[in-house]
Design a protein around this motif. Structure first.
Motif, PDB file in Angstrom:
ATOM      1  N   ASP A   1      21.420  -4.118 -32.499  1.00 57.42           N
ATOM      2  CA  ASP A   1      20.384  -3.087 -32.510  1.00 57.42           C
ATOM      3  C   ASP A   1      20.578  -2.104 -33.652  1.00 57.42           C
ATOM      4  O   ASP A   1      20.226  -0.935 -33.541  1.00 57.42           O
ATOM      5  CB  ASP A   1      20.371  -2.333 -31.183  1.00 57.42           C
ATOM      6  CG  ASP A   1      19.743  -3.163 -30.085  1.00 57.42           C
ATOM      7  OD1 ASP A   1      18.948  -4.061 -30.404  1.00 57.42           O
ATOM      8  OD2 ASP A   1      20.036  -2.907 -28.916  1.00 57.42           O
ATOM      9  N   THR A   2      21.135  -2.563 -34.749  1.00 61.73           N
ATOM     10  CA  THR A   2      21.308  -1.703 -35.915  1.00 61.73           C
ATOM     11  C   THR A   2      20.673  -2.374 -37.126  1.00 61.73           C
ATOM     12  O   THR A   2      20.411  -3.567 -37.123  1.00 61.73           O
ATOM     13  CB  THR A   2      22.801  -1.459 -36.223  1.00 61.73           C
ATOM     14  OG1 THR A   2      23.421  -2.717 -36.479  1.00 61.73           O
ATOM     15  CG2 THR A   2      23.496  -0.774 -35.069  1.00 61.73           C
ATOM     16  N   SER A   3      20.470  -1.582 -38.159  1.00 61.23           N
ATOM     17  CA  SER A   3      19.939  -2.139 -39.405  1.00 61.23           C
ATOM     18  C   SER A   3      21.101  -2.523 -40.307  1.00 61.23           C
ATOM     19  O   SER A   3      22.270  -2.394 -39.929  1.00 61.23           O
ATOM     20  CB  SER A   3      19.052  -1.104 -40.099  1.00 61.23           C
ATOM     21  OG  SER A   3      19.834   0.001 -40.497  1.00 61.23           O
ATOM     22  N   PHE A   4      20.796  -2.940 -41.519  1.00 61.19           N
ATOM     23  CA  PHE A   4      21.866  -3.330 -42.437  1.00 61.19           C
ATOM     24  C   PHE A   4      22.721  -2.130 -42.828  1.00 61.19           C
ATOM     25  O   PHE A   4      23.850  -2.284 -43.261  1.00 61.19           O
ATOM     26  CB  PHE A   4      21.297  -4.014 -43.678  1.00 61.19           C
ATOM     27  CG  PHE A   4      20.576  -3.094 -44.608  1.00 61.19           C
ATOM     28  CD1 PHE A   4      21.236  -2.549 -45.688  1.00 61.19           C
ATOM     29  CD2 PHE A   4      19.242  -2.769 -44.400  1.00 61.19           C
ATOM     30  CE1 PHE A   4      20.575  -1.695 -46.552  1.00 61.19           C
ATOM     31  CE2 PHE A   4      18.585  -1.928 -45.252  1.00 61.19           C
ATOM     32  CZ  PHE A   4      19.244  -1.375 -46.336  1.00 61.19           C
TER      33      PHE A   4
ATOM     34  N   GLU B   1      18.377   4.946 -32.049  1.00 58.69           N
ATOM     35  CA  GLU B   1      18.339   6.360 -31.652  1.00 58.69           C
ATOM     36  C   GLU B   1      18.527   7.285 -32.846  1.00 58.69           C
ATOM     37  O   GLU B   1      17.891   8.334 -32.932  1.00 58.69           O
ATOM     38  CB  GLU B   1      19.388   6.646 -30.574  1.00 58.69           C
ATOM     39  CG  GLU B   1      19.023   6.106 -29.211  1.00 58.69           C
ATOM     40  CD  GLU B   1      17.680   6.625 -28.728  1.00 58.69           C
ATOM     41  OE1 GLU B   1      17.389   7.834 -28.858  1.00 58.69           O
ATOM     42  OE2 GLU B   1      16.887   5.800 -28.232  1.00 58.69           O
ATOM     43  N   GLU B   2      19.396   6.906 -33.771  1.00 60.90           N
ATOM     44  CA  GLU B   2      19.596   7.724 -34.964  1.00 60.90           C
ATOM     45  C   GLU B   2      18.343   7.735 -35.831  1.00 60.90           C
ATOM     46  O   GLU B   2      17.973   8.779 -36.381  1.00 60.90           O
ATOM     47  CB  GLU B   2      20.797   7.216 -35.764  1.00 60.90           C
ATOM     48  CG  GLU B   2      22.127   7.464 -35.069  1.00 60.90           C
ATOM     49  CD  GLU B   2      23.293   6.756 -35.736  1.00 60.90           C
ATOM     50  OE1 GLU B   2      24.419   7.249 -35.594  1.00 60.90           O
ATOM     51  OE2 GLU B   2      23.084   5.712 -36.390  1.00 60.90           O
ATOM     52  N   CYS B   3      17.670   6.606 -35.926  1.00 57.82           N
ATOM     53  CA  CYS B   3      16.405   6.549 -36.670  1.00 57.82           C
ATOM     54  C   CYS B   3      15.354   7.433 -36.008  1.00 57.82           C
ATOM     55  O   CYS B   3      14.622   8.156 -36.695  1.00 57.82           O
ATOM     56  CB  CYS B   3      15.883   5.117 -36.745  1.00 57.82           C
ATOM     57  SG  CYS B   3      16.765   4.081 -37.909  1.00 57.82           S
ATOM     58  N   ARG B   4      15.255   7.371 -34.698  1.00 53.45           N
ATOM     59  CA  ARG B   4      14.291   8.214 -33.983  1.00 53.45           C
ATOM     60  C   ARG B   4      14.582   9.691 -34.215  1.00 53.45           C
ATOM     61  O   ARG B   4      13.665  10.491 -34.391  1.00 53.45           O
ATOM     62  CB  ARG B   4      14.331   7.915 -32.485  1.00 53.45           C
ATOM     63  CG  ARG B   4      13.602   6.682 -32.113  1.00 53.45           C
ATOM     64  CD  ARG B   4      13.411   6.571 -30.613  1.00 53.45           C
ATOM     65  NE  ARG B   4      12.774   5.299 -30.316  1.00 53.45           N
ATOM     66  CZ  ARG B   4      13.257   4.398 -29.496  1.00 53.45           C
ATOM     67  NH1 ARG B   4      14.377   4.635 -28.853  1.00 53.45           N
ATOM     68  NH2 ARG B   4      12.624   3.270 -29.288  1.00 53.45           N
ATOM     69  N   MET B   5      15.844  10.042 -34.207  1.00 53.51           N
ATOM     70  CA  MET B   5      16.221  11.435 -34.402  1.00 53.51           C
ATOM     71  C   MET B   5      15.829  11.908 -35.803  1.00 53.51           C
ATOM     72  O   MET B   5      15.299  12.999 -35.981  1.00 53.51           O
ATOM     73  CB  MET B   5      17.727  11.615 -34.190  1.00 53.51           C
ATOM     74  CG  MET B   5      18.179  13.050 -34.246  1.00 53.51           C
ATOM     75  SD  MET B   5      19.938  13.219 -34.002  1.00 53.51           S
ATOM     76  CE  MET B   5      20.557  12.581 -35.549  1.00 53.51           C
ATOM     77  N   VAL B   6      16.064  11.084 -36.802  1.00 57.39           N
ATOM     78  CA  VAL B   6      15.748  11.453 -38.184  1.00 57.39           C
ATOM     79  C   VAL B   6      14.240  11.546 -38.398  1.00 57.39           C
ATOM     80  O   VAL B   6      13.765  12.418 -39.123  1.00 57.39           O
ATOM     81  CB  VAL B   6      16.380  10.443 -39.167  1.00 57.39           C
ATOM     82  CG1 VAL B   6      15.849  10.624 -40.566  1.00 57.39           C
ATOM     83  CG2 VAL B   6      17.885  10.584 -39.158  1.00 57.39           C
TER      84      VAL B   6
END
Length: 125
Positions: free
Chosen positions: A77-80, A86-91
């Motif tokens: 569930d992470t990118s490269f 969740e970190e992407c949503r937060m940003v």
């Protein structure tokens, strides 16, 4: 037949989740606006291209039901970059983007904005 399409799109809009962290910029809000624009007359709206309308509905319904996520499962569930969802949503949250914009402003603009009765954009005109 147009009434059936209208009801299907309304049901899809009700089911589509809203992302409250993206105040007015999320896909659910955009979809609701486009459906309201396309079906201005409600059930009596005449659809010019019924086939295209049905294809659009089917595509949106597949996205809403996570069809492609289930068909093509991810190993992680992470990118490269290693950033989690969740970190992407937060940003991408509106508050975070606003804080980044504020950080980009120089000290002089911050002081002018704080002590000025007009917005900095109005003063530049």
């Amino acid at each position: 037949m147009s009434a059936t399409r209208y009801r299907r799109f309304l049901r899809l809009c009700e089911e589509w989740p809203r992302d409250e962290t993206k105040k007015g910029r999320d896909l659910g809000t955009f979809l609701r606006q486009k459906v309201a624009l396309a079906f201005r007359e409600g059930e009596s709206t005449q659809i010019a291209d019924a086939e295209k309308c049905d294809q659009m509905y089917e595509s949106l319904a597949r996205i809403n039901t996570n069809f492609y996520k289930q068909k093509f499962p991810r190993a992680q569930d992470t990118s490269f970059t290693g950033v989690t969802v969740e970190e992407c949503r937060m940003v991408l949250a509106t508050d975070s983007l606003q804080q980044m914009e504020d950080a980009k402003k120089g000290m002089w603009k911050k002081l002018m904005a704080r002590f000025s009765s007009k917005s900095p954009e109005e003063g530049a005109k």
